[in-house]
Design a protein around this motif. Structure first.
Motif, PDB file in Angstrom:
ATOM      1  N   ALA A 159       0.841  -1.199   0.000  1.00  0.00           N
ATOM      2  CA  ALA A 159       0.000   0.000   0.000  1.00  0.00           C
ATOM      3  C   ALA A 159       0.879   1.253   0.000  1.00  0.00           C
ATOM      4  O   ALA A 159       1.917   1.288   0.665  1.00  0.00           O
ATOM      5  N   GLU A 160       0.448   2.257  -0.751  1.00  0.00           N
ATOM      6  CA  GLU A 160       1.302   3.437  -0.935  1.00  0.00           C
ATOM      7  C   GLU A 160       1.617   4.135   0.377  1.00  0.00           C
ATOM      8  O   GLU A 160       2.774   4.506   0.630  1.00  0.00           O
ATOM      9  N   ASP A 161       0.628   4.323   1.221  1.00  0.00           N
ATOM     10  CA  ASP A 161       0.893   5.009   2.494  1.00  0.00           C
ATOM     11  C   ASP A 161       1.810   4.181   3.383  1.00  0.00           C
ATOM     12  O   ASP A 161       2.659   4.720   4.101  1.00  0.00           O
ATOM     13  N   GLU A 162       1.682   2.862   3.328  1.00  0.00           N
ATOM     14  CA  GLU A 162       2.540   1.969   4.096  1.00  0.00           C
ATOM     15  C   GLU A 162       3.973   2.026   3.569  1.00  0.00           C
ATOM     16  O   GLU A 162       4.935   2.097   4.340  1.00  0.00           O
ATOM     17  N   ALA A 163       4.126   2.014   2.248  1.00  0.00           N
ATOM     18  CA  ALA A 163       5.455   2.106   1.640  1.00  0.00           C
ATOM     19  C   ALA A 163       6.137   3.406   2.027  1.00  0.00           C
ATOM     20  O   ALA A 163       7.325   3.431   2.361  1.00  0.00           O
ATOM     21  N   GLN A 164       5.385   4.504   1.982  1.00  0.00           N
ATOM     22  CA  GLN A 164       5.952   5.798   2.338  1.00  0.00           C
ATOM     23  C   GLN A 164       6.384   5.847   3.791  1.00  0.00           C
ATOM     24  O   GLN A 164       7.457   6.372   4.121  1.00  0.00           O
ATOM     25  N   ARG A 165       5.580   5.282   4.668  1.00  0.00           N
ATOM     26  CA  ARG A 165       5.889   5.306   6.096  1.00  0.00           C
ATOM     27  C   ARG A 165       7.152   4.507   6.398  1.00  0.00           C
ATOM     28  O   ARG A 165       8.065   4.996   7.085  1.00  0.00           O
ATOM     29  N   ILE A 166       7.208   3.296   5.877  1.00  0.00           N
ATOM     30  CA  ILE A 166       8.356   2.428   6.152  1.00  0.00           C
ATOM     31  C   ILE A 166       9.627   3.005   5.523  1.00  0.00           C
ATOM     32  O   ILE A 166      10.707   2.994   6.128  1.00  0.00           O
ATOM     33  N   PHE A 167       9.492   3.518   4.314  1.00  0.00           N
ATOM     34  CA  PHE A 167      10.652   4.061   3.605  1.00  0.00           C
ATOM     35  C   PHE A 167      11.198   5.282   4.336  1.00  0.00           C
ATOM     36  O   PHE A 167      12.417   5.452   4.468  1.00  0.00           O
ATOM     37  N   SER A 168      10.310   6.143   4.814  1.00  0.00           N
ATOM     38  CA  SER A 168      10.746   7.326   5.548  1.00  0.00           C
ATOM     39  C   SER A 168      11.517   6.944   6.809  1.00  0.00           C
ATOM     40  O   SER A 168      12.550   7.551   7.133  1.00  0.00           O
ATOM     41  N   GLN A 169      11.032   5.927   7.511  1.00  0.00           N
ATOM     42  CA  GLN A 169      11.727   5.460   8.709  1.00  0.00           C
ATOM     43  C   GLN A 169      13.118   4.921   8.366  1.00  0.00           C
ATOM     44  O   GLN A 169      14.098   5.198   9.076  1.00  0.00           O
ATOM     45  N   ALA A 170      13.201   4.171   7.256  1.00  0.00           N
ATOM     46  CA  ALA A 170      14.479   3.566   6.864  1.00  0.00           C
ATOM     47  C   ALA A 170      15.504   4.627   6.463  1.00  0.00           C
ATOM     48  O   ALA A 170      16.676   4.553   6.852  1.00  0.00           O
ATOM     49  N   THR A 171      15.079   5.618   5.687  1.00  0.00           N
ATOM     50  CA  THR A 171      16.028   6.642   5.253  1.00  0.00           C
ATOM     51  C   THR A 171      16.450   7.550   6.401  1.00  0.00           C
ATOM     52  O   THR A 171      17.602   7.986   6.462  1.00  0.00           O
ATOM     53  N   THR A 172      15.544   7.813   7.322  1.00  0.00           N
ATOM     54  CA  THR A 172      15.916   8.586   8.514  1.00  0.00           C
ATOM     55  C   THR A 172      16.956   7.817   9.326  1.00  0.00           C
ATOM     56  O   THR A 172      17.946   8.397   9.806  1.00  0.00           O
ATOM     57  N   TYR A 173      16.742   6.518   9.453  1.00  0.00           N
ATOM     58  CA  TYR A 173      17.700   5.688  10.181  1.00  0.00           C
ATOM     59  C   TYR A 173      19.072   5.735   9.507  1.00  0.00           C
ATOM     60  O   TYR A 173      20.100   5.871  10.189  1.00  0.00           O
ATOM     61  N   LEU A 174      19.105   5.620   8.187  1.00  0.00           N
ATOM     62  CA  LEU A 174      20.385   5.620   7.475  1.00  0.00           C
ATOM     63  C   LEU A 174      21.135   6.929   7.657  1.00  0.00           C
ATOM     64  O   LEU A 174      22.355   6.938   7.842  1.00  0.00           O
ATOM     65  N   SER A 175      20.420   8.036   7.613  1.00  0.00           N
ATOM     66  CA  SER A 175      21.048   9.338   7.799  1.00  0.00           C
ATOM     67  C   SER A 175      21.680   9.442   9.186  1.00  0.00           C
ATOM     68  O   SER A 175      22.842   9.869   9.330  1.00  0.00           O
ATOM     69  N   ASN A 176      20.935   9.035  10.209  1.00  0.00           N
ATOM     70  CA  ASN A 176      21.458   9.084  11.571  1.00  0.00           C
ATOM     71  C   ASN A 176      22.597   8.089  11.775  1.00  0.00           C
ATOM     72  O   ASN A 176      23.602   8.394  12.439  1.00  0.00           O
ATOM     73  N   PHE A 177      22.435   6.900  11.194  1.00  0.00           N
ATOM     74  CA  PHE A 177      23.447   5.855  11.333  1.00  0.00           C
ATOM     75  C   PHE A 177      24.786   6.295  10.750  1.00  0.00           C
ATOM     76  O   PHE A 177      25.841   6.110  11.367  1.00  0.00           O
ATOM     77  N   ALA A 178      24.761   6.873   9.555  1.00  0.00           N
ATOM     78  CA  ALA A 178      26.006   7.323   8.914  1.00  0.00           C
ATOM     79  C   ALA A 178      26.727   8.335   9.792  1.00  0.00           C
ATOM     80  O   ALA A 178      27.944   8.241  10.007  1.00  0.00           O
ATOM     81  N   ARG A 179      25.979   9.287  10.303  1.00  0.00           N
ATOM     82  CA  ARG A 179      26.581  10.348  11.118  1.00  0.00           C
ATOM     83  C   ARG A 179      27.103   9.798  12.441  1.00  0.00           C
ATOM     84  O   ARG A 179      28.216  10.114  12.861  1.00  0.00           O
ATOM     85  N   GLU A 180      26.321   8.963  13.099  1.00  0.00           N
ATOM     86  CA  GLU A 180      26.695   8.468  14.429  1.00  0.00           C
ATOM     87  C   GLU A 180      27.889   7.518  14.380  1.00  0.00           C
ATOM     88  O   GLU A 180      28.722   7.511  15.297  1.00  0.00           O
ATOM     89  N   THR A 181      27.986   6.711  13.332  1.00  0.00           N
ATOM     90  CA  THR A 181      29.050   5.703  13.243  1.00  0.00           C
ATOM     91  C   THR A 181      30.215   6.150  12.380  1.00  0.00           C
ATOM     92  O   THR A 181      31.207   5.429  12.271  1.00  0.00           O
ATOM     93  N   GLN A 182      30.086   7.320  11.763  1.00  0.00           N
ATOM     94  CA  GLN A 182      31.133   7.813  10.854  1.00  0.00           C
ATOM     95  C   GLN A 182      31.431   6.787   9.759  1.00  0.00           C
ATOM     96  O   GLN A 182      32.581   6.473   9.448  1.00  0.00           O
ATOM     97  N   THR A 183      30.342   6.275   9.199  1.00  0.00           N
ATOM     98  CA  THR A 183      30.394   5.340   8.080  1.00  0.00           C
ATOM     99  C   THR A 183      29.889   6.054   6.835  1.00  0.00           C
ATOM    100  O   THR A 183      29.015   6.915   6.911  1.00  0.00           O
ATOM    101  N   ILE A 184      30.440   5.725   5.687  1.00  0.00           N
ATOM    102  CA  ILE A 184      29.922   6.241   4.423  1.00  0.00           C
ATOM    103  C   ILE A 184      28.796   5.317   3.964  1.00  0.00           C
ATOM    104  O   ILE A 184      29.013   4.121   3.756  1.00  0.00           O
TER     105      ILE A 184
END
Length: 242
Positions: A147-172
């Motif tokens: 479902a489109e709203d479900e895809a958007q919700r899960i995807f937003s959570q995943a990309t937010t996690y990746l942004s924070n993860f890169a910064r916190e762990t100093q990983t590219i």
């Protein structure tokens, strides 16, 4: 043609440690820095991902990270034979190169999100990896069975996690965003990815060249490098043998 890199005034930037090493590009984009969450989008990006899997394993003095690689394969895009051939070109043992790439495969949007949020941190620490590649990051989220709203919700959570993860762990962390059909859902997911990223780099193929376009960067101004085909030997090779 290219232009010299322009640093935004008043900002002190971390030193780039992982250049693309394509002649003409460094004047616009000197390279990735530790802590970057970057989007690579457009043509040739899957081949470029293969190239970076190999290049990350080179010594620091040769523009590498001297590091293992975590590859989250979201669309069956891992190109084993291409990477083996690129390893040989770089005078590396193909078996060792492939052994140093740790692949996590997903087959649904839910599995992709779970790999990112629940397993990525532990895998990166265990493998001592400084480069994480999320291949075809939006692919499964474009599936009409989700479902489109479900895809958007899960995807937003995943990309937010990746942004924070890169910064916190100093990983590219590199999110690979190949070309998809121009739909409303794809447009939304694309905007979400780029809004969370610190770096957005586009590749456009023209008649006899490619344009490398720095769309977004926290320290460098936007710019374009037009690279002639003779300067793209490795990338052209990777595409031809995909």
């Amino acid at each position: 043609m290219s232009q010299n890199v322009i640093v935004k005034p008043g900002l002190s930037q971390p030193e780039p440690v992982f250049p693309l090493s394509i002649r003409g590009v460094k004047e616009v984009f000197p390279g990735f820095a530790l802590g970057d969450f970057a989007v690579l989008q457009g043509s040739s990006v899957l081949s470029l991902a293969s190239l970076l899997c190999v290049k990350a394993q080179l010594p620091l003095q040769l523009g590498g990270l001297q590091s293992n690689v975590i590859f989250v394969d979201g669309g069956n895009t891992f190109r084993l034979y291409q990477i083996a051939q690129l390893a040989q070109i770089h005078h590396l043992d193909p078996k060792k190169v492939l052994d140093n790439i740790y692949i996590s495969r997903a087959f649904t949007a839910y599995q992709t999100a779970a790999l990112i949020k629940n397993q990525l941190r532990e895998a990166t620490q265990k493998r001592d990896a400084k480069l994480v590649i999320i291949s075809d990051i939006a692919g499964f989220f474009l599936d009409k069975d989700v479902a489109e709203d479900e895809a958007q919700r899960i995807f937003s959570q995943a990309t937010t996690y990746l942004s924070n993860f890169a910064r916190e762990t100093q990983t590219i962390v590199l999110a690979i965003y190949p070309t998809h059909l121009d739909t409303e859902r794809n447009s939304y997911l694309h905007k979400q990815t780029c809004s969370k990223a610190s770096v957005v780099l586009s590749i456009r193929k023209t008649g006899y060249s490619r344009q490398f376009i720095l769309e977004k960067h926290p320290y460098f101004s936007s710019g374009t490098a037009e690279v002639q085909s003779e300067d793209l030997t490795l990338l052209d090779f990777a595409e031809a043998n995909a």
